[in-house]
Write a protein that holds these residues in place. Structure first.
Motif, short mmCIF file in Angstrom:
data_model
loop_
_atom_site.label_atom_id
_atom_site.label_comp_id
_atom_site.label_asym_id
_atom_site.label_seq_id
_atom_site.Cartn_x
_atom_site.Cartn_y
_atom_site.Cartn_z
N TYR A 155 0.83 -1.21 0.00
CA TYR A 155 0.00 0.00 0.00
C TYR A 155 0.87 1.26 0.00
CZ TYR A 155 -3.45 3.37 1.81
OH TYR A 155 -4.26 4.46 1.99
N ILE A 156 1.86 1.30 0.89
CA ILE A 156 2.74 2.47 0.96
C ILE A 156 3.59 2.59 -0.30
CG2 ILE A 156 4.60 3.57 2.27
CD1 ILE A 156 3.54 2.01 4.74
N SER A 157 4.13 1.45 -0.75
CA SER A 157 4.99 1.47 -1.94
C SER A 157 4.22 1.95 -3.16
CB SER A 157 5.55 0.07 -2.20
OG SER A 157 6.34 -0.37 -1.12
N GLN A 158 2.98 1.51 -3.30
CA GLN A 158 2.17 1.95 -4.44
C GLN A 158 1.92 3.45 -4.39
OE1 GLN A 158 -1.27 -0.59 -4.16
NE2 GLN A 158 -0.16 -2.39 -4.94
N HIS A 159 1.69 3.99 -3.18
CA HIS A 159 1.51 5.44 -3.06
C HIS A 159 2.79 6.18 -3.44
CE1 HIS A 159 -2.35 4.87 -1.07
NE2 HIS A 159 -2.51 6.17 -1.09
N VAL A 160 3.95 5.64 -3.03
CA VAL A 160 5.22 6.29 -3.35
C VAL A 160 5.48 6.25 -4.85
CG1 VAL A 160 7.72 6.19 -3.03
CG2 VAL A 160 6.21 5.84 -1.08
N VAL A 161 5.23 5.09 -5.47
CA VAL A 161 5.47 4.95 -6.91
C VAL A 161 4.55 5.86 -7.72
CG1 VAL A 161 5.26 3.36 -8.85
CG2 VAL A 161 6.41 2.63 -6.77
N THR A 212 -0.64 10.89 -8.87
CA THR A 212 -0.68 11.82 -9.98
C THR A 212 -1.90 11.52 -10.84
OG1 THR A 212 0.65 10.35 -11.36
CG2 THR A 212 1.83 11.96 -10.01
N ASP A 213 -2.22 12.46 -11.71
CA ASP A 213 -3.35 12.29 -12.60
C ASP A 213 -2.94 11.68 -13.92
OD1 ASP A 213 -5.05 13.44 -10.75
OD2 ASP A 213 -4.62 15.46 -11.45
N ASP A 214 -1.73 11.09 -13.96
CA ASP A 214 -1.27 10.49 -15.21
C ASP A 214 -2.21 9.38 -15.65
OD1 ASP A 214 0.81 12.15 -14.84
OD2 ASP A 214 2.29 10.62 -14.35
N GLY A 215 -2.21 9.14 -16.94
CA GLY A 215 -3.03 8.07 -17.48
C GLY A 215 -2.41 6.73 -17.16
N ARG A 262 -0.04 7.80 11.40
CA ARG A 262 1.15 8.34 10.74
C ARG A 262 1.22 7.87 9.29
NH1 ARG A 262 3.35 12.15 11.28
NH2 ARG A 262 5.54 11.56 11.17
N ILE A 263 0.87 6.59 9.06
CA ILE A 263 0.86 6.09 7.68
C ILE A 263 -0.19 6.83 6.86
CG2 ILE A 263 0.37 4.07 6.24
CD1 ILE A 263 1.59 2.34 8.44
N ASP A 264 -1.36 7.04 7.46
CA ASP A 264 -2.41 7.82 6.77
C ASP A 264 -1.90 9.21 6.42
OD1 ASP A 264 -4.48 6.03 6.53
OD2 ASP A 264 -5.25 6.41 8.54
N GLU A 265 -1.24 9.84 7.37
CA GLU A 265 -0.74 11.20 7.14
C GLU A 265 0.27 11.23 6.01
OE1 GLU A 265 2.05 14.43 9.51
OE2 GLU A 265 0.79 13.05 10.67
N ILE A 266 1.17 10.24 6.00
CA ILE A 266 2.22 10.19 4.98
C ILE A 266 1.63 9.92 3.60
CG2 ILE A 266 4.22 8.86 4.17
CD1 ILE A 266 4.95 8.55 7.19
N THR A 267 0.72 8.93 3.52
CA THR A 267 0.14 8.60 2.22
C THR A 267 -0.78 9.70 1.70
OG1 THR A 267 -1.58 7.33 3.38
CG2 THR A 267 0.33 6.11 2.55
N GLN A 268 -1.45 10.41 2.61
CA GLN A 268 -2.29 11.52 2.17
C GLN A 268 -1.45 12.68 1.64
OE1 GLN A 268 -4.77 12.44 5.54
NE2 GLN A 268 -5.90 10.51 5.38
N ASN A 269 -0.20 12.78 2.11
CA ASN A 269 0.72 13.79 1.58
C ASN A 269 1.38 13.34 0.28
OD1 ASN A 269 0.43 15.88 3.47
ND2 ASN A 269 1.75 14.81 4.92
N LEU A 270 1.06 12.12 -0.16
CA LEU A 270 1.57 11.61 -1.42
C LEU A 270 0.40 11.26 -2.34
CD1 LEU A 270 4.45 9.23 -0.25
CD2 LEU A 270 4.69 11.46 -1.37
N PRO A 271 -0.38 12.25 -2.74
CA PRO A 271 -1.51 11.95 -3.62
C PRO A 271 -1.02 11.41 -4.96
CG PRO A 271 -1.12 14.30 -3.56
CD PRO A 271 -0.21 13.69 -2.53
#
Length: 554
Positions: A85-91, A308-311, A297-306
């Motif tokens: 979940y976290i890795s996907q948000h980072v990528v 992108t709107d890429d296709g 904390r995980i919620d806070e971090i992932t919410q700060n990593l929205p």
């Protein structure tokens, strides 16, 4: 975050919870059987109870075993789900937002915070089982004597109120420790990355060790110790109330009532039996609170990593004939001036087969311009065109596949991830040999045998990767800065002309003015602006007459 995990493992969680509930029920039944055996009038009655007792004991063991196994599997599953979940948000995150958030917070989420949330599921069997034991014991006490049961409720209520107030105080300390932990991870990275600087300056080393790293470690220790000490103290207070109530039952509350011995024995036995389950319950609840803090904390971090709107993700590079930047602007904080820095407006076009040198002083905006060109940053104004078509959010990822880049802070993966080929090892090893790295590293099954190389050697290996990726546009950010004079000459006089001959578009960020005549075009930047764009005429004898460096047969 916890809700997301529960949805991902709903079936396994229900099965484990059911097994824990059975374990608690059977444990309470065991207490009832023991009390019945202690107060049985005849040997025949005790013999009859023996078979029931044995069956209940076996069922309690099996249910507890099943619950522990299921929750252990649930814990490992939760850990894997969290990391994905976290890795996907980072990528999927916007690169600029990822830079602003910083690596230490992401590392902390992937390591400590995800581990705490996963460990919570290991403690769930203890929480569920012991909670059911406590509730079951209360029901059994109510059946023995409802008058004494009411007094028990008062004692438990006082203990619960004290624990709740302690919980509110402790959670503040644990949250403070959690936030400091993120900063501590950054200090740990500095401990290794800044090892040279620390050893060259004794005063810096001492202050970093004592005032920076030491203070951060001490803050985490102090806040966690305070929080957990409050939890432990509240648990001890609860145990004291239990023993105080046992004394009240034995000496004051139970008078001359029918079956007085059975009631006194039952209450004393139940309360003594409840001590360990209640203590376990109170000690495991902090783990649940730690999991809640970490999940937040995980919620806070992932919410700060929205995202992108890429296709849809693209894997193949589109055809490239021209890339154009029209009126591109970008603003960011500039440390040197301690103010917002504006890059642009930039108007620049790159043609196929064109070799461009981008030059300028430090802080002039060269690397930021390169990131805008590569599609890593969105322009705040203006537009980027690929073959005359505007690059928007839907096409930005596809546009980025046109490029290979080696930045000054590049990362070298241990294997090639996007160049599947049966001849990959042969081609890669030929390039490695030409770059004089054969004695250091080899490519086997698409992976490098080692990355324990000097910075200059790692850059040469990154050059191998960029060549094998075979993208139409290559960007080199101060590639030659860490090379010795021989390889610097090879880069400018052999590699770049060969890439140009292959039809590649190349942008080189450089300070090596002695090689400026080798470029097709020289773009100068100063204070975020392009101050000149000169076409360069190169005499034929200036070019290298050596054999092509990267002429490797496929």
């Amino acid at each position: 975050m916890l809700s997301y995990l529960l949805k991902q493992s709903r079936g396994l969680l229900l099965a484990a919870a059911f097994a824990s509930a059975l374990a608690g029920v059977f444990s309470v039944l065991l207490v009832a059987q023991i009390n019945a055996a202690l107060t049985a009038d005849t040997g025949a009655a005790r013999a009859a109870l023996a078979w029931t007792f044995g069956g209940v004991a076996v069922l309690a063991m099996l249910s507890q075993m099943g619950a522990s196994v299921l929750f252990e599997r649930l814990s490992q599953s939760a850990h894997a789900v969290l990391r994905r979940y976290i890795s996907q948000h980072v990528v999927a995150a916007d690169f600029r937002r990822l830079e602003e958030l910083g690596g230490p917070k992401v590392h902390s989420a992937l390591s400590e915070h995800s581990t705490r949330v996963a460990e919570f599921f290991v403690s769930v069997p203890a929480i569920l089982t012991n909670a059911i034991i406590v509730v079951g014991c209360l029901v059994y006490m109510a059946w023995l004597s409802w008058q004494v049961f009411l007094a028990a409720l008062v004692v438990i209520g006082l203990g619960s109120l004290g624990y709740h107030l302690a919980h509110l105080r402790a959670i503040r300390h644990l949250d403070t420790a959690s936030r400091e932990q993120d900063r501590l991870f950054d200090h740990f990275r500095s401990l290794v990355d800044g090892a040279k600087e620390l050893r060259l300056n004794g005063r810096k080393r001492e202050r970093f060790s004592q005032e920076v790293l030491g203070d951060s470690i001490e803050t985490v220790r102090r806040e966690r110790a305070r929080g957990m000490s409050i939890f432990v103290a509240s648990a001890s207070w609860g145990n004291f109330l239990i023993y105080a109530f046992i004394g009240l039952v034995l000496f004051m509350l139970v008078g001359d009532v029918p079956e007085r011995t059975r009631v006194m024995t039952g209450f004393a036995l139940v309360f003594v039996y409840m001590v360990t389950p209640l203590e376990t319950l109170l000690l495991n609840l902090p783990r649940a609170n730690l999991a809640r803090v970490s999940a937040a904390r995980i919620d806070e971090i992932t919410q700060n990593l929205p995202a992108t709107d890429d296709g849809p993700s693209a894997t193949r590079a589109p055809a490239l004939s021209r890339v154009t930047l029209e009126g591109v602007r970008h603003r960011y904080y500039h440390e040197a001036s301690d103010d917002m820095f504006t890059l642009g407006p930039i108007d620049l076009t790159f043609e196929t087969g064109q070799l461009t040198f981008l030059v300028g002083g430090n802080g002039s905006g060269k690397t930021t311009l390169a990131k805008l060109l590569l599609g890593l940053y969105r322009p705040e104004e203006g537009r980027v065109l690929l073959n005359g078509e505007r690059v928007d959010d839907a096409s930005r990822d596809r546009y980025r596949q046109c490029f290979s880049a080696i930045f000054s802070d590049f990362h070298l993966f241990d294997r090639l991830l996007d160049v599947p080929s049966a001849e990959l090892d042969t081609t890669g090893n030929a390039l490695i040999e030409k770059l004089h790295l054969k004695h250091k590293v080899q490519m086997r099954d698409g992976a490098f045998t080692t990355r324990a190389l000097s910075q200059g050697q790692r850059k040469r290996l990154a050059l191998v990767v960029a060549y094998l990726e075979d993208r139409p546009f290559l960007v080199f950010d101060e590639w030659a800065a860490d090379q010795d004079p021989v390889f610097k000459d090879v880069f400018y006089r052999e590699l770049l002309p060969e890439l140009k001959a292959q039809g590649k578009t190349v942008l080189v960020i450089t300070h090596d003015d002695r090689y400026f005549p080798l470029a097709d075009r020289l773009v100068r930047m100063d204070n975020g602006q392009i101050v000149s764009c000169e076409q360069v005429c190169v005499a034929p004898e200036t070019r290298s007459r050596h054999a092509p460096l990267l002429a490797v047969a496929p």
